[in-house]
Design a protein around this motif. Sequence first.
Motif, PDB file in Angstrom:
ATOM      1  N   UNK B   5      -8.355  23.870   2.794  1.00  0.00           N
ATOM      2  CA  UNK B   5      -7.371  22.839   3.165  1.00  0.00           C
ATOM      3  C   UNK B   5      -7.330  21.741   2.092  1.00  0.00           C
ATOM      4  N   UNK B   6      -8.473  21.104   1.844  1.00  0.00           N
ATOM      5  CA  UNK B   6      -8.550  20.082   0.797  1.00  0.00           C
ATOM      6  C   UNK B   6      -7.647  18.877   1.001  1.00  0.00           C
ATOM      7  N   UNK B   7      -7.576  18.398   2.250  1.00  0.00           N
ATOM      8  CA  UNK B   7      -6.729  17.228   2.537  1.00  0.00           C
ATOM      9  C   UNK B   7      -7.613  16.047   2.913  1.00  0.00           C
ATOM     10  N   UNK B   8      -7.199  14.853   2.472  1.00  0.00           N
ATOM     11  CA  UNK B   8      -7.943  13.652   2.848  1.00  0.00           C
ATOM     12  C   UNK B   8      -7.776  13.393   4.335  1.00  0.00           C
ATOM     13  N   UNK B   9      -8.872  13.069   4.995  1.00  0.00           N
ATOM     14  CA  UNK B   9      -8.833  12.899   6.451  1.00  0.00           C
ATOM     15  C   UNK B   9      -8.146  11.589   6.848  1.00  0.00           C
ATOM     16  N   UNK B  10      -8.295  10.558   6.037  1.00  0.00           N
ATOM     17  CA  UNK B  10      -7.668   9.282   6.387  1.00  0.00           C
ATOM     18  C   UNK B  10      -6.304   9.116   5.706  1.00  0.00           C
ATOM     19  N   UNK B  11      -5.632  10.262   5.507  1.00  0.00           N
ATOM     20  CA  UNK B  11      -4.361  10.268   4.793  1.00  0.00           C
ATOM     21  C   UNK B  11      -3.304   9.392   5.462  1.00  0.00           C
ATOM     22  N   UNK B  13      -3.627   6.663   7.075  1.00  0.00           N
ATOM     23  CA  UNK B  13      -3.849   5.264   6.676  1.00  0.00           C
ATOM     24  C   UNK B  13      -3.431   5.048   5.222  1.00  0.00           C
ATOM     25  N   UNK B  14      -3.767   5.996   4.381  1.00  0.00           N
ATOM     26  CA  UNK B  14      -3.462   5.828   2.952  1.00  0.00           C
ATOM     27  C   UNK B  14      -1.963   5.816   2.676  1.00  0.00           C
ATOM     28  N   UNK B  15      -1.206   6.546   3.501  1.00  0.00           N
ATOM     29  CA  UNK B  15       0.249   6.530   3.323  1.00  0.00           C
ATOM     30  C   UNK B  15       0.811   5.134   3.588  1.00  0.00           C
ATOM     31  N   UNK B  16       0.297   4.484   4.634  1.00  0.00           N
ATOM     32  CA  UNK B  16       0.727   3.114   4.916  1.00  0.00           C
ATOM     33  C   UNK B  16       0.249   2.157   3.828  1.00  0.00           C
ATOM     34  N   UNK B  17      -0.985   2.396   3.348  1.00  0.00           N
ATOM     35  CA  UNK B  17      -1.539   1.527   2.288  1.00  0.00           C
ATOM     36  C   UNK B  17      -0.646   1.595   1.052  1.00  0.00           C
ATOM     37  N   UNK B  18      -0.168   2.791   0.757  1.00  0.00           N
ATOM     38  CA  UNK B  18       0.703   2.979  -0.407  1.00  0.00           C
ATOM     39  C   UNK B  18       2.026   2.234  -0.225  1.00  0.00           C
ATOM     40  N   UNK B  97      -1.238  -1.732  10.598  1.00  0.00           N
ATOM     41  CA  UNK B  97      -1.216  -3.090  11.169  1.00  0.00           C
ATOM     42  C   UNK B  97      -0.804  -4.113  10.113  1.00  0.00           C
ATOM     43  N   UNK B  98      -1.304  -3.924   8.896  1.00  0.00           N
ATOM     44  CA  UNK B  98      -0.971  -4.846   7.808  1.00  0.00           C
ATOM     45  C   UNK B  98       0.505  -4.710   7.439  1.00  0.00           C
ATOM     46  N   UNK B  99       1.017  -3.477   7.499  1.00  0.00           N
ATOM     47  CA  UNK B  99       2.418  -3.229   7.197  1.00  0.00           C
ATOM     48  C   UNK B  99       3.322  -4.046   8.127  1.00  0.00           C
ATOM     49  N   UNK B 100       2.989  -4.036   9.405  1.00  0.00           N
ATOM     50  CA  UNK B 100       3.766  -4.776  10.389  1.00  0.00           C
ATOM     51  C   UNK B 100       3.630  -6.286  10.168  1.00  0.00           C
ATOM     52  N   UNK B 101       2.407  -6.717   9.866  1.00  0.00           N
ATOM     53  CA  UNK B 101       2.162  -8.151   9.650  1.00  0.00           C
ATOM     54  C   UNK B 101       2.918  -8.648   8.416  1.00  0.00           C
ATOM     55  N   UNK B 102       2.988  -7.815   7.382  1.00  0.00           N
ATOM     56  CA  UNK B 102       3.701  -8.206   6.162  1.00  0.00           C
ATOM     57  C   UNK B 102       5.179  -8.466   6.451  1.00  0.00           C
ATOM     58  N   UNK B 128      -8.262   1.429   3.006  1.00  0.00           N
ATOM     59  CA  UNK B 128      -7.395   0.752   2.039  1.00  0.00           C
ATOM     60  C   UNK B 128      -6.227   0.149   2.803  1.00  0.00           C
ATOM     61  N   UNK B 129      -5.844  -1.057   2.419  1.00  0.00           N
ATOM     62  CA  UNK B 129      -4.729  -1.706   3.118  1.00  0.00           C
ATOM     63  C   UNK B 129      -3.521  -1.885   2.202  1.00  0.00           C
ATOM     64  N   UNK B 130      -3.681  -1.515   0.922  1.00  0.00           N
ATOM     65  CA  UNK B 130      -2.597  -1.711  -0.043  1.00  0.00           C
ATOM     66  C   UNK B 130      -2.816  -2.961  -0.883  1.00  0.00           C
TER      67      UNK B 130
END
Lengths: 114, 222
Positions: B5-11, B13-18, B97-102, B128-130
């Motif tokens: 599979x080789x996928x990041x488990x916290x993906x 979250x990372x998509x929102x961080x990006x 959560x940070x995305x919404x707060x921004x 990561x929050x971005x």
Amino acid sequence: MHETMVAQSLLEMISAEAAKRNARPIGAKISCGMLNPVNDEILSFAFGAIAKSTVCEDLKLEIEHKPMNGQCKNCDSTFELELSHLVCPKCDGKDFELLPNEPLTLEEIEFQTE
Amino acid sequence: MKVNIGKKILLANEEYALKNKQLLAEKKKLCLNMISSPGSGKTSILYRTICDLKDKIKIGVIEGDIQTDIDAERIRATKAPAIQVNTDGACHLSAAQVNKALENLPINELDLVFIENVGNLVCPSDFELGENAKVVVLSVAEGDDKPVKYPSIFAKSEVLLINKIDFLSAGAQVNFDIERVKIDARKLNKDIKIFPISATTGEGMTDWYDWLIESINNSQGN
């Protein structure tokens, strides 16, 4: 503390892969680096609890802890870092570069063969 | 049958961080993620920083706490905009959560967004929050063994603020060897910038402010 969140994310990822293949997952291997470790016992317990009555029920989780590596600036050798003893095992050098930490990764899923 | 599979488990979250990172880069805003254990003085540092720099830079704050809006109220007393995020028990802020707060911050009017994470030296370092950089705060009353005991956050932060150094000069009975902290933190992170400060007396804060202003100039491309 966030093992339950990791378990939830894992359950979603494994269930999605199982649905794609129309197969029953019986095992999964995950890996983590030293800077984002998970606790095996807590993660397995959390996963077992939320996987009940899902396609992942009774799935066996295998967790590989990948070491943190450093590269010595004095003798250039690469070595596994021991956090309580941060020196190069070859030359006792204390100046080294930390090599990238391994992210928390779902490596492999084992499916039941009919 | 085994399947790679080789996928990041916290993906997720990372998509929102990006997304957050892209938004901040587009607007040319600096964003710093402040992480420490509870009671190290994150809010006091922010309060003093906002007051001392109010004529130079505009700061907005995202406050993460398990419960209450005490911290956001403290920040709002400075007239800076602050959004409180309650995690209802969760031990860290997530990028969503940070995305919404921004979205709720008047971002166009700001130079700098501080995210004050939930007081916890462990979990927030994995999410990561971005942000452009993490700032770890350690107060002298917590002991000088923390970089060794909680290596992840010290390895991942760009800045270490050693707070409450007025305790040391006042002769308080705290067992804290500041040189040991610097050495241990630099073993994990050779480039980490270390500023010993007191948010109460203001000692050492100028170096921290200089770093902030330089980083804002860099993010604005000046």
